[in-house]
Design an enzyme around this catalytic site. Structure first.
Site, mmCIF file in Angstrom:
data_model
loop_
_atom_site.group_PDB
_atom_site.id
_atom_site.type_symbol
_atom_site.label_atom_id
_atom_site.label_comp_id
_atom_site.label_asym_id
_atom_site.label_seq_id
_atom_site.Cartn_x
_atom_site.Cartn_y
_atom_site.Cartn_z
ATOM 1 N N CYS A 1 0.839 -1.194 0.000
ATOM 2 C CA CYS A 1 0.000 0.000 0.000
ATOM 3 C C CYS A 1 0.879 1.250 0.000
ATOM 4 O O CYS A 1 1.929 1.280 0.641
ATOM 5 C CB CYS A 1 -0.963 0.059 1.171
ATOM 6 N N ARG B 1 3.699 -0.239 -4.866
ATOM 7 C CA ARG B 1 3.415 -0.785 -3.541
ATOM 8 C C ARG B 1 2.020 -1.419 -3.466
ATOM 9 O O ARG B 1 1.666 -2.029 -2.453
ATOM 10 C CB ARG B 1 3.526 0.316 -2.486
ATOM 11 N N TRP C 1 -3.000 -2.430 -1.815
ATOM 12 C CA TRP C 1 -2.784 -3.861 -2.019
ATOM 13 C C TRP C 1 -3.710 -4.552 -1.037
ATOM 14 O O TRP C 1 -3.555 -4.431 0.177
ATOM 15 C CB TRP C 1 -1.329 -4.236 -1.753
ATOM 16 N N ASN D 1 -1.905 1.747 6.003
ATOM 17 C CA ASN D 1 -1.130 0.610 5.510
ATOM 18 C C ASN D 1 -0.797 -0.255 6.714
ATOM 19 O O ASN D 1 -0.208 0.219 7.680
ATOM 20 C CB ASN D 1 0.154 1.105 4.830
ATOM 21 N N GLY D 2 -1.180 -1.525 6.671
ATOM 22 C CA GLY D 2 -0.927 -2.415 7.795
ATOM 23 C C GLY D 2 -2.131 -3.303 8.046
ATOM 24 O O GLY D 2 -3.034 -3.414 7.214
ATOM 25 N N GLU E 1 16.524 -17.994 -8.294
ATOM 26 C CA GLU E 1 16.197 -16.607 -8.627
ATOM 27 C C GLU E 1 15.657 -16.493 -10.051
ATOM 28 O O GLU E 1 14.723 -15.729 -10.311
ATOM 29 C CB GLU E 1 17.435 -15.722 -8.442
ATOM 30 N N LYS F 1 11.967 -14.973 -11.011
ATOM 31 C CA LYS F 1 11.734 -13.873 -11.944
ATOM 32 C C LYS F 1 10.713 -14.260 -13.000
ATOM 33 O O LYS F 1 9.821 -13.480 -13.342
ATOM 34 C CB LYS F 1 13.042 -13.450 -12.631
ATOM 35 N N GLU G 1 7.171 -14.512 -11.449
ATOM 36 C CA GLU G 1 6.668 -13.214 -11.008
ATOM 37 C C GLU G 1 6.050 -12.416 -12.149
ATOM 38 O O GLU G 1 4.983 -11.822 -11.987
ATOM 39 C CB GLU G 1 7.809 -12.386 -10.399
ATOM 40 N N HIS H 1 15.227 -37.216 -7.823
ATOM 41 C CA HIS H 1 14.542 -37.495 -6.560
ATOM 42 C C HIS H 1 13.088 -37.034 -6.602
ATOM 43 O O HIS H 1 12.523 -36.655 -5.572
ATOM 44 C CB HIS H 1 15.284 -36.836 -5.398
ATOM 45 N N LYS I 1 5.668 -4.236 -4.053
ATOM 46 C CA LYS I 1 7.116 -4.143 -3.947
ATOM 47 C C LYS I 1 7.644 -4.380 -2.541
ATOM 48 O O LYS I 1 8.589 -5.121 -2.344
ATOM 49 C CB LYS I 1 7.570 -2.759 -4.438
#
Length: 613
Positions: free
Chosen positions: A2, A27, A79, A105-106, A486, A490, A493, A509, A608
């Site tokens: 947010c 955000r 968000w 925000n929270g 990573e 990416k 995402e 395995h 973010k």
């Protein structure tokens, strides 16, 4: 998560608020709204969707002149946590009589109990959010003094908040508060801008105050009065934001992510500038505030982080054990917080967070401090909470990162971790000659990245062959295993392709059961220890008709011939090859997402800075 903006001062508030929301949209971008103060009361405009839609709504409003005439207001880009991304759930929210508005925000953890209390008193709620409950709580305490009302309300609150609120009865006054979610106050000439982070402030001022947990501030014009929850006066020293407004712009690139990928040579140069001593074969990391004598007492490095930062930490684990010969471990920050970790006075806990505000990582820092461990931080944002609470560490100086998918922060984190490993190693067993060689290789990292960026067009052509798949495996060994993780992160995402990273040895395995013609494998096959084993793994994949894309060292014909397609990176030691390999996979993911038509800078369901659990 947010984005919050607030303004009070000499200029029209609306352009500042909307511009700030656009800067903070990474955000959260589920819904957006603004509230401005006027003689008629508080005027609110909000809707689901992105900030551009809100901007158009305001532009088309019949009372646009009234909206634009106000000199104070608050704004929010959301968000979603409690309640779906609808217009009703969008912020700002009003109290029951419409005299108090807030953005938040929270997470208010006791919102259900508070909601039930107010419903019993006849209150009506118009949203499913926890934040609207907080607006009702503040208004229930309001007796003509907004600062006092917020203070009393927050004493009843359980949970986290970064909030900005206003009253129709105190025009030009904002009250902001923080616990667990960041708030920055930008100090201008006869004006003050409030935001979740500095990107919304830097256009107007570089002087900023970063609130600490339990701070509450009353702001009117350029006057800022900061207090604590017990109403005692608090002094916070202003800091200077160390980057320019242009650093947060696209600069002619189609997407922020592409710009930030191409920023990496300069970002890494900024990260390592002044921190490498090739003559002595060591790193100069004064922010750690540790002498060689103190460094040699460190018997274990414990790295905590989340997501991309944790993947960078895994590379750091390899480097510390490789260079220094001391144990290193990586823990997911939330696990560290909740599992009662075993840490001692001769351990160093290194917290990694791009924003310096990641909720789980901050909680891990506090747990490590309580356990008596030496704690340091590796963050990008100057003045962030994690940086302040650890009191020692290293700033990346990578510049602002706007795209949700992290790129230059990751490679800058890896660069610093290599320097930390070198520094610790020189205090332990590493010779000066070996240190000089590693230091020289670290200095070459920007050139290695430039070589990869020069092949951008070829990478786009390779990506076109894989953009139609809906699943992918990434495999690697040693230092390249975290790069595989990573790379997969990416791709998932920003392209929404289901991608998983595995250690190459793990294929047999279980995961190999999924291999077939429609399951591509991206294999890290750079020259280095274990390459022969990885080539055998690729042969196993090919035997099951899986198409293979290899990341290979330039001139390695054997690796090239083992793959259907290749991405070449320059020849370099295995510990530094992680950086160009990661950049190559960033470009690959970017072009796959671009071809698929995805929202690259603002992928669905993500934000973010993760400031809630």
């Amino acid at each position: 998560m947010c984005g919050i903006v607030g303004y009070t001062g000499k200029r029209a508030a609306m352009p500042v608020l909307v511009s700030g929301l656009k800067k903070l949209e990474y955000r959260g971008y589920d819904s957006a709204g603004v509230a401005v103060a006027s003689q008629e009361g508080i005027l609110i405009r909000k809707q689901s969707g992105k900030v551009a839609g809100l901007d158009q709504l305001i532009h088309d409003d019949p009372i646009r002149a009234t909206l634009s005439g106000s000199h104070s207001g608050i704004a929010h880009t959301r968000w979603a946590t409690h309640g779906p991304p609808t217009t009703d759930n969008a912020h700002p929210h009003l109290g029951p009589n419409g005299r108090i508005a807030l953005v938040h925000n929270g997470i208010i953890e006791n919102h259900n109990a508070l909601r039930d209390r107010f419903k019993a008193d006849g209150h009506t709620f118009h949203s499913e959010t926890d934040s609207e409950v907080l607006a009702h709580l503040i208004e229930s305490h309001y007796q003509g003094d907004l600062l006092q009302a917020v203070t009393q309300a927050l004493r009843e609150v359980e949970g986290t908040y970064g909030l900005t609120c206003m009253s129709a009865d105190e025009l030009g006054v904002l009250v902001v508060a923080r616990r667990g979610s960041p708030i920055v106050i930008g100090l201008g000439d006869d004006e003050t801008i409030v935001a979740s982070d500095a990107s919304a402030i830097i256009t107007y001022t570089r002087q900023a105050i970063y609130l600490d947990d339990h701070d509450i501030a009353r702001i009117e014009g350029s006057h800022v009065d900061i207090r604590s929850l017990d109403s005692s006066s608090v002094t916070r020293t202003p800091a200077e934001i160390d980057w320019s407004p242009g650093a947060a712009e696209k600069g002619g690139y189609e997407h922020y992510m592409l710009k930030e990928i191409f920023d990496q040579p300069e970002a890494i140069r900024n990260t390592i500038r002044g921190r490498i001593d090739t003559g002595r074969g060591t790193a100069i990391l004064s922010g750690l505030n540790l002498t060689p004598r103190e460094l040699v007492d460190i018997q274990r490095l414990l790295i905590v982080g989340c997501g991309t930062s944790m993947n960078a930490g895994l590379i750091g684990e390899y480097a510390v054990e490789d260079f220094a010969g001391i144990p290193a471990e990586v823990e997911q920050a939330a696990e560290f917080r909740y599992r009662n970790p075993i840490v001692g006075s001769r351990d160093m806990v290194l917290a990694i967070s791009q924003s310096g505000e990641t909720a789980d990582t901050l909680a891990a820092v506090r747990e490590a401090v309580d356990k008596g461990s030496l704690v340091a931080a590796l963050v990008n944002v100057v003045g962030s909470t994690i940086a302040r609470e650890t009191g020692r560490g290293i700033y990346l100086h990578a510049g602002p990162e706007i795209s949700v998918a992290s790129t230059k922060a990751f490679t800058s984190q890896v660069s610093v971790l290599l320097m930390i490993a070198l520094k610790i190693a020189r205090a332990h067993r590493l010779s000066r000659e070996e240190g000089i060689q590693i230091a020289q290789e670290i200095e070459k990292l920007p050139e290695l990245v430039e070589a990869v960026l020069a092949s951008n067009d070829q990478l786009a052509e390779v990506a076109a062959h894989y953009a139609g798949y809906n699943n992918a495996f990434y495999i690697g060994r040693g230092y390249m295993f975290p790069v595989a993780l990573e790379g997969a992160l990416k791709l998932k995402e920003i392209s929404y392709i289901h991608a998983e990273g595995y250690h190459s040895a793990e294929l047999k395995h279980g995961p190999i059961a999924l291999l077939e013609e429609g399951m591509p494998v991206i294999a890290l096959l750079n020259e280095g220890p274990g390459q022969d084993k990885s080539l055998s793994n690729v042969a196993e994949c090919k035997a099951r008709s899986a198409p293979v894309l290899g990341v290979v060292t330039q001139g390695d014909d054997e690796a090239r011939q083992a793959c259907d397609h290749v991405i070449e990176i320059p020849s370099c030691p295995h510990y530094s090859a992680v950086v160009p390999a990661a950049v190559a996979l960033q470009l690959f993911a970017y072009h796959v997402a671009r071809i698929r038509g995805c929202a690259i800078d603002q992928p669905r369901n993500l934000a973010k800075s993760v400031t809630v659990e």
